[in-house]
Design an enzyme around this catalytic site. Sequence first.
Site, PDB file in Angstrom:
ATOM      1  N   GLY A  70     -35.129 -26.362 182.014  1.00  0.00           N
ATOM      2  CA  GLY A  70     -34.004 -25.945 182.849  1.00  0.00           C
ATOM      3  C   GLY A  70     -34.269 -24.589 183.464  1.00  0.00           C
ATOM      4  O   GLY A  70     -35.045 -23.780 182.945  1.00  0.00           O
ATOM      5  N   ASP A  92     -15.958 -18.156 177.435  1.00  0.00           N
ATOM      6  CA  ASP A  92     -16.558 -19.164 178.319  1.00  0.00           C
ATOM      7  C   ASP A  92     -16.693 -20.490 177.577  1.00  0.00           C
ATOM      8  O   ASP A  92     -17.744 -21.135 177.603  1.00  0.00           O
ATOM      9  CB  ASP A  92     -17.918 -18.689 178.830  1.00  0.00           C
ATOM     10  CG  ASP A  92     -18.376 -19.472 180.071  1.00  0.00           C
ATOM     11  OD1 ASP A  92     -17.536 -20.150 180.695  1.00  0.00           O
ATOM     12  OD2 ASP A  92     -19.562 -19.407 180.409  1.00  0.00           O
TER      13      ASP A  92
END
Length: 988
Positions: free
Chosen positions: A691, A811
């Site tokens: 990623g 988050d």
Amino acid sequence: MAYQAAKLVFPLLMAFLATASALNRDAVVLLRVKNSELDDPDGQLSNWVVTSQNAPCNWTGVACDPRSNAVVSIDLSNFGVSGMFPSDFCRIPTLRSLNISNNFFGGSISSNSISLCSHVQSLNLSSNIFVGNMPDFRPEFPNLTVLDLTNNNLSGEIPASFGRLSSLQVLCISNNLLNGSVPEFLTNLSELTRFELAYNPYKPSPLPSTIGRLTKLENLWMPNSNLNGQIPDSIGNLISLKNFDISGNNVSGSIPYSIGGLRNVQQIEFYLNQLSGELPNSFANLTSLLRFDASQNNLTGKLPESLVRLPLESFNVNDNFLEGEIPVALSLNPNLYELKLFNNSFSGSLPVNLGSNSDLETIDVSGNRFEGPLPPNLCIRKKLVNLITFGNRFSGAIPDSFGACSSLAYIRIFNNQHSGKVPDRLWSFSGLQLLQLENNRFEGSIPGLILGARGVTELLLSNNNFSGELPSEICGLRDLGIMDLSGNRLSGSLPSCITKLKSLQKLELQGNMFSGEIPNAVSSWKELAELNLSNNRFTGEIPGELGNLPVLTYLDLSGNLLSGEIPGALTKLKLNRFNVSNNKLAGKVPLGFNSEFFVSSLLGNPNLCSPDLKDLPLCPRPKPVSFYVVGVLAACALLLLGSLLWILMKTKALQAFGSKNKLSWKITTFQRVGFYEEHVLASLTEGNLIGAGGSGKVYRVKLKTGQTVAVKKLLGVNRQSDMEGGFQSEVETLGRIRHGNIVKLLFSCIGEDFRVLVYEYMENGSLGDILHGEKGGLSLDWAQRYKIAVGAAQGLAYLHHDCVPAIVHRDVKSNNILLDEEFRPRVADFGLAKMLQPEVKEGDGLIMSRIAGSYGYIAPEYAYTLKVTEKSDVYSFGVVLLELVIGKRPNDSSFGENMDIVKWVREAALSSPQEPKSGIAGSGCWTDLDQLIDPRMNPSTCNYEEIEKVLDVALLCTSPLPLNRPSMRKVVELLKDRSLARPKPLLS
């Protein structure tokens, strides 16, 4: 003829011109307000443009009379617009309804501005950020029927002009900062059907004595309103009342006999007050009553027989000081399905026929003074789910009839005086979740039939007289998380298959007569945090594999016959409790335990020695090393040196980090690792890349040891960069956390222009990837989703309640919940996390300089207050729960314009048949679950009751007001505890 035609056409022409004039006038007003007074960042009003004669009637949020085409309604709710109170809308003389709720309108509302709306019938200004005093409604507002100012920051007294709103049917001013008293003049509003004043810091004041004037009232909602005094006798005049809620106040005195006049009442909430005295016999008249909660008061006396004959759906008088016996009439009530009397002072025995004529599903009489046997017919209709009788003086055996009660899921009968054998079939119920029989006098063995209870999560049998061997069938309880068999007479060896219980978090077997060796292959106990095998007869050596258990913090092996050395691998554990005393251990104490702190945990092992602990024998000095041994060691050293030189020549990939050598790196290790950090850094190649983003890259690195790690490499980072704060936050947070549901940070490496974080690798990626990525949720059935929900909740609860100072993640989202090879969740990505200092009170929070988080998960109050509290994480977690059920992203386009997952589900709940309580959806409000749940889940594997509970918890978590959201500790309790009634989500 022409004259006649003219006579017909002329009126039509005049009407057309009048309509055109009205349209032009209304359009001018609407456009002037839009262009000069409103901020519309999302362009919701972009089609407010004059393009045809009837333009306003086609504009978003505008409705017209179909005959005259005059504007009669403006609805801008949930548009995300802001500005001051748009009173100029009311210059449209035909306007009847103005709704600007759920936006960001602010400032004060002056009497002059509100007076422009005197012709309006419905005025909804709720859920904005208005401040200052309540608006004064002068002059007369003869047509106003609905006034909703809920969820603002309005303060001061309720103006006297409110008492002159003679046509008002709905008055909602809850959740503000009103600090005056509750005025008597509000009872002049004889047309009221909804009277909602809750959650304001009023001056202490009683419920108005003239409340009985409101004979049309259906909803009286005043929890947490600082009420005192007594319930007035006039309450009985409210013949239309369906919901009566004065919970969370300081109301005292007795419940008036006149309450029997509430013939239509369906719900009464009196909990958390100072009520005293007996329940009046007039309850016999409340034939519509479904819910009654008088918990946490000072009520006394017997329960009236009139009450127990009611068609109760839920009866709860817990946490009072009720005394006396339960009337026999309880056993005759054919509609009773939930009986909760816990934490009172009841005595005597339960009626012998209790349950004989009713469909009891829940009975909770814990925390009283009951005695005698349990009624044999409690489950005669096989519908009893929750049996809770702990903390009494019940005696005798569990009736044999309970062995046929296959509906039982939750049994808590601990701390009594029961004896005899447990009916065999009771061990085998397939729906059983919790079996808690501790502190009684039960005897007999644990039968192999227990394999039938495959769903049981807690098996708590301590301090009884159970005997015999532990059956191997217990290894089939794959969901078992806590097993406490301590303080019994169990014997024999532990079944070797016990290590297959991969969900075990706590295993307590102390105080029995177990023998044989401790099973060695314990690597599957990855969730085990507590292991207590003390005071048995175990022999053999301590398995070294115990040192590899990732979350083990409590280890007690004392009082056995264990021999051999203490494995050095145990020093890798972060133990709060360690005890191996009173065994037959020998050899040198490992360095990690060679301190005064552990002395008492080592005593009682005569052959155990230490080089410097005075309470243990001194270890003998080693004999001189021979020249032959020296030669062998020298040869090994040369071989090792040669190997290291070969490895360094092969790791040229390290040059990618710059010309600086290793001495310029700062490496911090947070967990014991079986590899060199250089090996990880050398593997950060394109072939291992999984990623990449704007800040750096993520690699999957498989090491020679067989271990796989995930590596996050941030480039372009230095002490002055914006990313440095996130890096430091992640290091500071994860570096000190040890929890099974939080991702482990193994080590960090800081270079001049890069930062590296190395974590345990999660085989199944993130929850977001599985739900919304290529895998598309196909591999997640409901049972897996439910476990993910509970595990992630436990991780967040640890951050909020067990860390000092508390940590707010900021988050929380599905992409930050990682899943291992068995889909166990780990909360991850702490780049935005903040620590709340100890002096910050719960709910106060920290003020941030900017909004941080992910769109769709951010709590509504955070957007305009920038205040960070634990309740911000709770809201985000509620969104994740909805994702797990529905399978869609928080802002999926299928929800429609201006809708997110929270609003979409909330509307689905509101559109279902509701119970009477304002803003509450109770049991059974989800009438069409198949339209909500992820269609990719197999319906045959879905536990619909469990899904309903998760949806209810999600709506509680995503309540618009932080005050109404539960703590994460409560969320875990709601998700796991099968005894609790389904939570009541606020839908207002």
